[in-house]
Write a protein that holds these residues in place. Structure first.
Motif, PDB file in Angstrom:
ATOM      1  N   ILE A  42      43.893 -33.839  58.774  1.00 54.04           N
ATOM      2  CA  ILE A  42      43.212 -35.024  58.280  1.00 54.04           C
ATOM      3  C   ILE A  42      44.213 -36.168  58.350  1.00 54.04           C
ATOM      4  O   ILE A  42      45.387 -35.993  58.023  1.00 54.04           O
ATOM      5  CB  ILE A  42      42.667 -34.813  56.852  1.00 54.04           C
ATOM      6  N   ASN A  80      40.306 -34.918  61.315  1.00 52.58           N
ATOM      7  CA  ASN A  80      39.327 -35.681  60.556  1.00 52.58           C
ATOM      8  C   ASN A  80      39.946 -37.027  60.191  1.00 52.58           C
ATOM      9  O   ASN A  80      40.991 -37.084  59.560  1.00 52.58           O
ATOM     10  CB  ASN A  80      38.934 -34.900  59.296  1.00 52.58           C
ATOM     11  N   ILE A 130      42.611 -40.076  50.700  1.00 59.93           N
ATOM     12  CA  ILE A 130      42.805 -38.908  51.564  1.00 59.93           C
ATOM     13  C   ILE A 130      43.265 -37.665  50.799  1.00 59.93           C
ATOM     14  O   ILE A 130      42.866 -36.546  51.099  1.00 59.93           O
ATOM     15  CB  ILE A 130      43.781 -39.242  52.718  1.00 59.93           C
ATOM     16  N   ASN A 156      39.985 -32.116  49.918  1.00 58.69           N
ATOM     17  CA  ASN A 156      40.768 -32.177  51.153  1.00 58.69           C
ATOM     18  C   ASN A 156      41.972 -31.247  51.106  1.00 58.69           C
ATOM     19  O   ASN A 156      42.357 -30.662  52.125  1.00 58.69           O
ATOM     20  CB  ASN A 156      41.227 -33.615  51.411  1.00 58.69           C
ATOM     21  N   SER A 203      40.627 -27.865  52.034  1.00 60.08           N
ATOM     22  CA  SER A 203      39.991 -27.686  53.346  1.00 60.08           C
ATOM     23  C   SER A 203      40.866 -28.055  54.537  1.00 60.08           C
ATOM     24  O   SER A 203      40.444 -27.879  55.684  1.00 60.08           O
ATOM     25  CB  SER A 203      38.689 -28.503  53.404  1.00 60.08           C
ATOM     26  N   HIS A 204      42.067 -28.560  54.307  1.00 64.15           N
ATOM     27  CA  HIS A 204      42.936 -28.959  55.414  1.00 64.15           C
ATOM     28  C   HIS A 204      44.332 -28.365  55.250  1.00 64.15           C
ATOM     29  O   HIS A 204      44.829 -28.231  54.131  1.00 64.15           O
ATOM     30  CB  HIS A 204      43.038 -30.483  55.496  1.00 64.15           C
ATOM     31  N   PHE A 221      48.206 -32.985  56.401  1.00 63.99           N
ATOM     32  CA  PHE A 221      47.850 -34.377  56.164  1.00 63.99           C
ATOM     33  C   PHE A 221      48.781 -35.260  56.996  1.00 63.99           C
ATOM     34  O   PHE A 221      50.002 -35.196  56.840  1.00 63.99           O
ATOM     35  CB  PHE A 221      47.989 -34.714  54.682  1.00 63.99           C
TER      36      PHE A 221
END
Length: 316
Positions: A193, A230, A238, A243, A246-247, A250
């Motif tokens: 992301i 994303n 962010i 997040n 799910s990620h 970063f």
């Protein structure tokens, strides 16, 4: 192959060496050799009234001699503390490159002090990237299974947007990052992301069109080669619970975008990994923290986690 880790001395007046000695005495960290001038180190422990048994580790006939019961020092020639810090970085790199160690844990330094004796010195990431002959690398901040990555490092805010005009360079940095997550951390198909540059990612052109002009095309190109990102996401939104769950990674456009949330989440127990090199280089996330020198409330987790990560990446 050696399972020992080289440790660069960092700023001997900071908390790094205090923590290292404390963890050695507690026997939680023993598989290392400290790269420093022996006399300066002996002077340091004498001044601090630290009682430890030291051993001069050395190389003879291509073999590194190491004592399991002593605090191991690889003696280097230096004339003062600042030169000692810089030479320690250079020689640590050389020794790891020659396979005497599996990687380097670099104790925190004071960049301003080093810049006074070497005006080209900016940070350790750039130093090792140049030393390794690489055109690009990434500064990856790691806490547990989370990865925070600033695509630009120690530059002025006004110059951040200019870096993203060179989309190929940014694409290559993210490809380098992806290779590291897959190879070094065994994460298949990492989920990324990415933040925008400006507040609210430019507010759909009200604040800026830089996200549309620079970030979105970069993300589209990477998606074409199955690096799925994303974004761009508003920088202030962010990092949230959903997040984080799910990620894996970063991606941020500049240093403080990444470091402010990272230091809050990790509480200074995270680490900094320089990816894309032929060697493994890890550093604790905390700095020299002169204000904590001599105090008991220092966390050792940054240095302990640095050692663990060197071993993990070496195994991978």
């Amino acid at each position: 192959m050696s399972k020992l880790i080289a440790v660069s001395i960092g700023d001997i007046k900071g908390i790094g060496i205090e923590i290292l000695i404390k963890e050695w005495k507690s026997r939680r960290i023993r598989n290392f050799v400290l790269i420093t001038n022996y006399k300066l180190f002996k002077k340091y422990i004498s001044t601090k009234k630290i009682n430890i048994k030291t051993y001069k580790s050395s190389i003879k006939n291509n073999k590194l001699f190491f004592s399991k019961d002593s605090f191991n020092i690889f003696d280097i020639k230096t004339s003062n503390y600042n030169q000692n810090t810089l030479e320690s970085l250079k020689i640590s790199y050389q020794l790891v490159k020659k396979k005497y160690f599996i990687g380097i844990v670099t104790l925190p330094i004071n960049k301003k002090k080093i810049n006074k004796i070497n005006s080209t010195f900016i940070d350790q990431t750039s130093f090792f990237t140049k030393k390794d002959g690489k055109k690009l690398s990434n500064m990856i901040f790691i806490y547990k299974n989370l990865f925070f990555v600033p695509l630009t490092m120690h530059i002025m805010i006004k110059n951040v947007s200019k870096k993203f005009k060179n989309s190929l360079a940014i694409i290559n940095k993210i490809k380098n990052l992806n290779t590291s997550l897959v190879r070094d951390f065994q994460i298949n198909n990492p989920k990324y992301i990415m933040a925008g540059i400006n507040p609210h990612s430019g507010e759909k052109g009200i604040i800026s069109n830089e996200e549309k002009e620079y970030i979105t095309p970069i993300i589209k190109e990477l998606n074409k080669i199955n690096i799925h990102i994303n974004g761009p996401i508003a920088p202030d939104a962010i990092v949230n619970k959903n997040n984080l769950k799910s990620h894996n990674c970063f991606i941020f456009t500049y240093h403080d975008q990444a470091l402010i949330p990272f230091k809050i989440i990790s509480n200074y127990s995270g680490v900094n990994y320089t990816s894309g090199l032929d060697i493994i280089r890890i550093s604790p996330d905390h700095g020299t923290a002169y204000d904590l020198v001599g105090k008991k409330n220092k966390s050792s987790l940054g240095i302990i986690n640095s050692f663990k990560l060197v071993e993990k990446i070496a195994a991978n």
